[in-house]
Scaffold this motif. Structure first.
Motif, PDB file in Angstrom:
ATOM      1  N   GLU A 197       2.287  -1.258  -0.510  1.00  0.00           N
ATOM      2  CA  GLU A 197       0.958  -1.291   0.105  1.00  0.00           C
ATOM      3  C   GLU A 197      -0.079  -0.626  -0.789  1.00  0.00           C
ATOM      4  OE1 GLU A 197      -1.993  -2.150   2.905  1.00  0.00           O
ATOM      5  OE2 GLU A 197       0.083  -2.825   2.827  1.00  0.00           O
ATOM      6  N   VAL A 198       0.256   0.525  -1.350  1.00  0.00           N
ATOM      7  CA  VAL A 198      -0.692   1.244  -2.199  1.00  0.00           C
ATOM      8  C   VAL A 198      -1.056   0.410  -3.411  1.00  0.00           C
ATOM      9  CG1 VAL A 198      -1.053   3.308  -3.597  1.00  0.00           C
ATOM     10  CG2 VAL A 198       0.130   3.477  -1.409  1.00  0.00           C
ATOM     11  N   GLY A 199      -0.092  -0.289  -3.975  1.00  0.00           N
ATOM     12  CA  GLY A 199      -0.379  -1.140  -5.122  1.00  0.00           C
ATOM     13  C   GLY A 199      -1.420  -2.199  -4.805  1.00  0.00           C
ATOM     14  N   ILE A 200      -1.327  -2.769  -3.613  1.00  0.00           N
ATOM     15  CA  ILE A 200      -2.312  -3.769  -3.195  1.00  0.00           C
ATOM     16  C   ILE A 200      -3.687  -3.133  -3.033  1.00  0.00           C
ATOM     17  CG2 ILE A 200      -2.970  -5.312  -1.302  1.00  0.00           C
ATOM     18  CD1 ILE A 200      -0.007  -5.848  -0.859  1.00  0.00           C
ATOM     19  N   GLU A 201      -3.720  -1.944  -2.432  1.00  0.00           N
ATOM     20  CA  GLU A 201      -4.997  -1.258  -2.220  1.00  0.00           C
ATOM     21  C   GLU A 201      -5.668  -0.904  -3.543  1.00  0.00           C
ATOM     22  OE1 GLU A 201      -3.921   0.898   2.049  1.00  0.00           O
ATOM     23  OE2 GLU A 201      -3.751   2.004   0.176  1.00  0.00           O
ATOM     24  N   LEU A 202      -4.875  -0.474  -4.506  1.00  0.00           N
ATOM     25  CA  LEU A 202      -5.441  -0.103  -5.797  1.00  0.00           C
ATOM     26  C   LEU A 202      -5.914  -1.331  -6.568  1.00  0.00           C
ATOM     27  CD1 LEU A 202      -2.862   2.602  -6.944  1.00  0.00           C
ATOM     28  CD2 LEU A 202      -5.237   3.007  -6.282  1.00  0.00           C
ATOM     29  N   LYS A 203      -5.150  -2.403  -6.512  1.00  0.00           N
ATOM     30  CA  LYS A 203      -5.440  -3.568  -7.337  1.00  0.00           C
ATOM     31  C   LYS A 203      -6.525  -4.458  -6.752  1.00  0.00           C
ATOM     32  CE  LYS A 203      -3.120  -7.447  -9.613  1.00  0.00           C
ATOM     33  NZ  LYS A 203      -3.554  -7.078 -10.952  1.00  0.00           N
ATOM     34  N   PHE A 204      -6.440  -4.672  -5.441  1.00  0.00           N
ATOM     35  CA  PHE A 204      -7.334  -5.667  -4.847  1.00  0.00           C
ATOM     36  C   PHE A 204      -8.458  -5.066  -4.004  1.00  0.00           C
ATOM     37  CE2 PHE A 204      -3.169  -7.883  -5.221  1.00  0.00           C
ATOM     38  CZ  PHE A 204      -3.545  -8.795  -6.186  1.00  0.00           C
ATOM     39  N   LYS A 205      -8.295  -3.826  -3.593  1.00  0.00           N
ATOM     40  CA  LYS A 205      -9.309  -3.217  -2.736  1.00  0.00           C
ATOM     41  C   LYS A 205     -10.064  -2.083  -3.423  1.00  0.00           C
ATOM     42  CE  LYS A 205      -6.633  -4.338   1.417  1.00  0.00           C
ATOM     43  NZ  LYS A 205      -5.989  -3.816   2.657  1.00  0.00           N
ATOM     44  N   ASP A 206      -9.770  -1.870  -4.707  1.00  0.00           N
ATOM     45  CA  ASP A 206     -10.435  -0.806  -5.473  1.00  0.00           C
ATOM     46  C   ASP A 206     -10.403   0.523  -4.733  1.00  0.00           C
ATOM     47  OD1 ASP A 206     -11.079  -2.628  -7.505  1.00  0.00           O
ATOM     48  OD2 ASP A 206     -12.908  -3.227  -6.467  1.00  0.00           O
ATOM     49  N   ALA A 207      -9.223   0.889  -4.252  1.00  0.00           N
ATOM     50  CA  ALA A 207      -9.103   2.104  -3.442  1.00  0.00           C
ATOM     51  C   ALA A 207      -9.511   3.352  -4.219  1.00  0.00           C
ATOM     52  CB  ALA A 207      -7.663   2.242  -2.944  1.00  0.00           C
ATOM     53  N   GLY A 208      -9.162   3.435  -5.489  1.00  0.00           N
ATOM     54  CA  GLY A 208      -9.602   4.546  -6.314  1.00  0.00           C
ATOM     55  C   GLY A 208      -9.090   5.902  -5.868  1.00  0.00           C
ATOM     56  N   TYR A 209      -7.817   5.992  -5.483  1.00  0.00           N
ATOM     57  CA  TYR A 209      -7.260   7.275  -5.066  1.00  0.00           C
ATOM     58  C   TYR A 209      -7.245   8.244  -6.246  1.00  0.00           C
ATOM     59  CZ  TYR A 209      -5.656   4.628  -1.005  1.00  0.00           C
ATOM     60  OH  TYR A 209      -5.601   3.839   0.109  1.00  0.00           O
ATOM     61  N   LYS A 210      -7.677   9.476  -6.003  1.00  0.00           N
ATOM     62  CA  LYS A 210      -7.705  10.496  -7.043  1.00  0.00           C
ATOM     63  C   LYS A 210      -6.392  11.260  -7.148  1.00  0.00           C
ATOM     64  CE  LYS A 210     -11.937   9.581  -8.117  1.00  0.00           C
ATOM     65  NZ  LYS A 210     -12.229   8.874  -9.397  1.00  0.00           N
ATOM     66  N   HIS A 211      -5.617  11.251  -6.064  1.00  0.00           N
ATOM     67  CA  HIS A 211      -4.342  11.962  -6.050  1.00  0.00           C
ATOM     68  C   HIS A 211      -3.280  11.073  -5.420  1.00  0.00           C
ATOM     69  CE1 HIS A 211      -7.483  15.116  -6.000  1.00  0.00           C
ATOM     70  NE2 HIS A 211      -6.685  15.713  -6.858  1.00  0.00           N
ATOM     71  N   LEU A 212      -2.160  10.929  -6.118  1.00  0.00           N
ATOM     72  CA  LEU A 212      -1.039  10.139  -5.632  1.00  0.00           C
ATOM     73  C   LEU A 212       0.217  10.996  -5.706  1.00  0.00           C
ATOM     74  CD1 LEU A 212      -1.767   6.816  -7.569  1.00  0.00           C
ATOM     75  CD2 LEU A 212      -2.116   7.183  -5.136  1.00  0.00           C
ATOM     76  N   ALA A 213       1.051  10.902  -4.675  1.00  0.00           N
ATOM     77  CA  ALA A 213       2.280  11.688  -4.633  1.00  0.00           C
ATOM     78  C   ALA A 213       3.454  10.782  -4.286  1.00  0.00           C
ATOM     79  CB  ALA A 213       2.170  12.824  -3.617  1.00  0.00           C
ATOM     80  N   ALA A 214       4.465  10.757  -5.153  1.00  0.00           N
ATOM     81  CA  ALA A 214       5.679   9.989  -4.908  1.00  0.00           C
ATOM     82  C   ALA A 214       6.618  10.793  -4.022  1.00  0.00           C
ATOM     83  CB  ALA A 214       6.364   9.648  -6.223  1.00  0.00           C
TER      84      ALA A 214
END
Length: 898
Positions: free
Chosen positions: A293-310
């Protein structure tokens, strides 16, 4: 940091030999364009490798089909692919009918015309024909005294088990070229399974190569049985091609990481405490499980998250516990593992306790594809709060409870029915993390069911889905006043796809509670459901009437399901009020394994010894494709100093261009330049028939996706970010969207069209007994080649260029790129080695991309590469268009007008 992965090329290649999985696909005509082929190979190889590692038996045909459900193929078709891989399965010998055998052995269709298709035994005539076919297609002499069994692994006569076949093969005869032949449920000529069995006997010990639990032939004789002997002439497979996992990685424990990049900071905590600390410090941190889901948000929705945690290495999120009341599953558990856990409980616990688990496991079968389920997590699916989630309605209806935690506080529990507050909104605080999910056991008279309706059954999102649960109680005569009856004590009805969030059908549940389980209660609950589920005509997603009817049909099916279950469980005390013809509504969908038959006719030798016309040959590039060695445009090794292009495209269907500001894009480090219509050195007009299309839009844009300009940068991600930074100002103009709009606006192409007329049209209508009128609408269709459009422009000396393109028409690229650059055509050479599908979509619609990419290559004298993403391709290149026919004709069709 260490990593180990196995790709298609790693398990076999053309030089050193193919893996049996690769060979099976190559020899069964399982590749055409080949772009999707490595994915199929790796899916099948991974399944076999994992099953062998876990000591499991050979897969069933159903398991193979499910394994491949997440792989797409556009041109080959799935029949030869499935047939190729079914040689690795425990097949049903009954599938090997005389017709299938005849097809497999190169016999004409007429030879098997009298086949009843009901048995696996072969009469003498068929046996003789089989051996004659072996001689024809195998290139070796074979004589048999008795033929009574076939090997489901190879489709050839088999000496395994009790039905022994005496077959002698001339070991010194040179094999002739063999066409791969397909049987129902298997593939003859592709006996790589025998080699697979020899190197991986463990997976065959229970089933044997013939699936009968006994193997006295090709598997246990070490590739020496009759069918294996024939197979050695057909394939050159790699004897040992199992990459060994590096021992350095097996015992390695993960360390906590913090990686700072130019766009975001990546965290990898290794404990729940670390994760909660990160969440407390950065409440905007986005947790990443499988990245589906996050990949879709970053690629297609320009989510621009500043912090990501696996969260992969947080052990507390992967814990699983079985309690007295149910199953507690960590939010980091993958959906594949969840499905395995639920299935295990269903198999080991009493049936009445695991009805909710069985429903969830069945829903997971149709949840995305295996590749997605392997990485997507339970918590990610819940926290995303999608209104069409397949699982959330189940947790809500089944009474699941979510546990959330935050730093410095005790965990708190939230019922699933209260967790979803709105579109993509949940009851979790910004600093909270979903820890686990508790799924309760069901009780003796408690019943659950899952429902989902989607455009396709496999690997597709839901139109409407639902989870339903009821618990019935028996009331005595003194309690009910009407004698013994079963009433609803508890109810949980939840839907997805009918609102901005997954919802509980509160009025429907109220209409059920305390009521007897009969048709009167059903009618009342269906009436109440109209208040709970009321999809309006302007609701997102459309199809309001259909979605409302789906919700009602699910409730009806659930009523039938529970009624039949109660009838079976309590035949003495439960009296069903159900017409016999309603029972089919509860029938579970079961699809038998796919079977197909392809006939390969023997081609007689010509007088001069040639017999090529009519023969079926393997794809010349099949071995390259199945091993991942076939090169497509995006695989070509790039020259030094290559730049990457990304296009600035229109976001309006029809508008005037007021201004284009590329200053922010050009200012980015690594961005080399922006180019538009003013930079075209030659002609900006192109077109396959008439030159009526612009390479770069100048004053107006006439569709979404039309190219306005191109940005080139040192890397592809940077070029894409820069293209999004270009500011375009529009003045919207009236847009014609549909054919009906065009007719209303009088927007017609005057220079196109033909009129065909024969006979006296008016007399024909006047004399007709009946005149038929109607409108035919044909929807558009995306060509959907799996390889998107792409090109590489390589400048050379003296304004000479080499063009590499994924196209069906290289000559058009030479002509129109030369026109765009203002150069003579002889200075350009266009090359196309292969394309990953085209279907007409790469005939003319690939040219304008190449022309646009050539402009920066011309000015900068540097190679430029442009590869479209799937979404860009579908938006920019068009498709097979919609069609509207207004038809008037006579019943005898002697006159007509379209």
């Amino acid at each position: 940091m260490y990593a180990a992965f196995v790709c298609d090329l790693g398990i076999g290649n053309v030089r050193s030999g193919l893996h049996p999985v690769q060979a099976a696909l190559a020899n069964s005509h399982g590749s055409q364009c080949g772009f999707c082929t490595p994915g199929f190979v790796m899916s099948m190889y991974t399944m076999l490798r994992n099953m062998a590692a876990e000591g499991k038996d050979a897969p069933t045909e159903h398991e193979i089909e499910e394994c491949l459900a997440g792989n797409l193929c556009r041109c080959t078709g799935y029949r030869p692919i499935l047939d190729a891989f079914k040689i690795f399965a425990k097949c049903d010998p009954a599938a090997y009918t005389k017709e299938a055998v005849a097809a497999a052995l190169g016999m004409a269709a007429a030879t098997a015309a009298d086949n009843s298709g009901t048995g696996s035994g072969q009469p003498a005539a068929a046996a003789a024909g089989m051996l004659q076919g072996l001689s024809l297609i195998g290139g070796f002499a074979a004589a048999a005294h008795k033929v009574s069994k076939l090997c489901p692994s190879s489709g050839l006569p088999c000496d395994c088990g009790n039905a022994v076949i005496s077959v002698s093969a001339d070991a010194t005869a040179a094999p002739a070229p063999v066409a791969a032949t397909v049987v129902a449920g298997g593939s003859s000529g592709t006996a790589a399974v025998a080699q697979f069995a020899a190197s991986d006997t463990q997976s065959r010990q229970k089933g044997g190569c013939c699936g009968n639990g006994v193997c006295g032939g090709c598997s246990k004789q070490g590739f020496k049985g009759a069918c294996a002997a024939a197979a050695t002439r057909l394939l050159d497979v790699k004897l040992s091609s199992e990459p060994i996992f590096p021992k350095e990685l097996k015992g390695r424990s993960a360390a906590a990481l913090v990686l700072e990049g130019p766009l975001c900071v990546w965290y990898r905590p290794t404990s729940l405490e670390q994760l909660l600390s990160i969440k407390a410090l950065h409440q905007d941190v986005k947790l990443v499980g499988g990245n589906s889901e996050v990949g879709i948000e970053l690629k297609f929705k320009d989510a621009g998250y500043k912090h990501l945690a696996a969260v992969t290495y947080v052990p507390e999120l992967s814990e699983v516990r079985v309690t007295d009341h149910g199953l507690v599953i960590g939010s980091g558990v993958t959906l594949t593992h969840l499905m395995e856990l639920l299935t295990h409980q269903v198999q080991t616990e009493p049936e009445y306790k695991t009805r909710g688990f069985a429903a969830a496991a069945e829903q997971l079968r149709w949840f995305a594809g295996r590749q997605i389920r392997n990485v997507a997590t339970l918590g990610g699916n819940i926290a995303t709060a999608s209104p069409i989630s397949d699982l959330n309605p189940l947790w809500m209806a089944f009474g699941a409870v979510f546990t959330v935690v935050r730093q410095g506080s005790e965990p708190r529990q939230i019922p699933a029915s209260e967790f979803f507050l709105g579109y993509r909104k949940t009851a979790m605080a910004p600093d909270e993390v979903l820890l686990s999910v508790h799924i309760p056991f069901t009780r003796v008279t408690e019943f659950t069911k899952e429902y989902k309706q989607s455009p396709r059954r496999d690997d597709d999102i839901a139109i409407v889905n639902a989870g339903m649960r009821v618990r019935l109680e028996r009331r005595t005569a003194s309690q009910s006043g009407d004698g013994n009856e079963w009433v609803v004590a508890e109810a949980g009805i939840a839907y997805g796809g009918v609102a901005a969030k997954s919802i509980m059908a509160d009025k429907t549940m109220a209409a059920l509670l305390g009521r007897p389980w009969n048709q009167v209660t059903l009618s009342g609950s269906l009436a109440a459901l109209k208040s709970d589920v009321a999809v309006g005509p302007n609701a997102p997603g459309g199809r309001s009437e259909y979605r409302n009817s789906l919700a009602a049909s699910f409730l009806f099916k659930f009523f039938v399901h529970v009624t039949l279950a109660m009838k079976a469980q309590h035949p003495d005390t439960f009296t069903p009020q159900l017409p016999d013809d309603y029972a089919s509504a509860a029938t579970q969908f079961q699809r038998p394994p796919v079977q197909g038959v392809q006939f390969h006719h023997p081609v007689p030798e010509a007088a001069d010894g040639s017999a090529e016309v009519g023969k079926d040959y393997r794809h010349m590039s099949a071995d390259l494709q199945v091993s991942g060695q076939a090169q497509y445009t995006d695989d070509i090794l790039l020259p030094p100093n290559t730049l990457h292009a990304a296009f600035v495209t229109s976001t309006r269907p029809h508008a005037r261009l007021l201004s284009i500001d590329a200053s922010a894009a050009v200012a980015m480090p690594g961005v080399v330049g922006y180019f538009g219509a003013d930079d075209v050195p030659g002609d900006n007009m192109i077109g396959p028939i008439m030159h009526d299309e612009e390479v770069f839009a100048t004053q107006e844009v006439t569709c979404v996706g039309q190219i306005i300009g191109v940005v080139v940068a040192e890397t592809e991600p940077l070029a894409r970010r820069a293209a999004k930074a270009v500011q375009v100002t529009y003045e919207d103009l009236p847009a014609v969207i549909s054919i009906e709009d065009a007719i209303a606006a009088g927007s017609f192409y005057q220079a196109y069209g033909n009129l065909l007329q024969t006979g006296d049209l008016h007399t024909g209508f006047a004399d007709a007994d009946h005149i038929l009128e109607g409108i035919i609408r044909l929807g558009g269709q995306e060509h959907f080649y799996l390889e998107p459009h792409g090109c590489i422009v390589v400048p050379a000396e003296n304004d000479e260029y080499t063009l590499i393109a994924s196209t069906q028409a290289p000559n058009k690229h030479q002509v129109y790129v030369a026109s765009t650059l203002g150069l003579p055509q002889h200075k350009l050479v266009c090359k196309t080695k292969r394309i990953g599908g085209g279907f007409g979509g790469k005939e003319t619609r690939s040219v304008f991309i190449h022309c646009a990419a050539a402009v920066p290559a011309y000015h900068l004298r540097r190679p430029v590469k442009a590869i479209l993403d799937r979404d860009e391709d579908m938006q920019m290149t068009g498709a097979a268009l919609f069609c509207l026919l207004d038809v008037v004709g006579t019943a005898s069709c002697l006159a007509g007008l379209v």
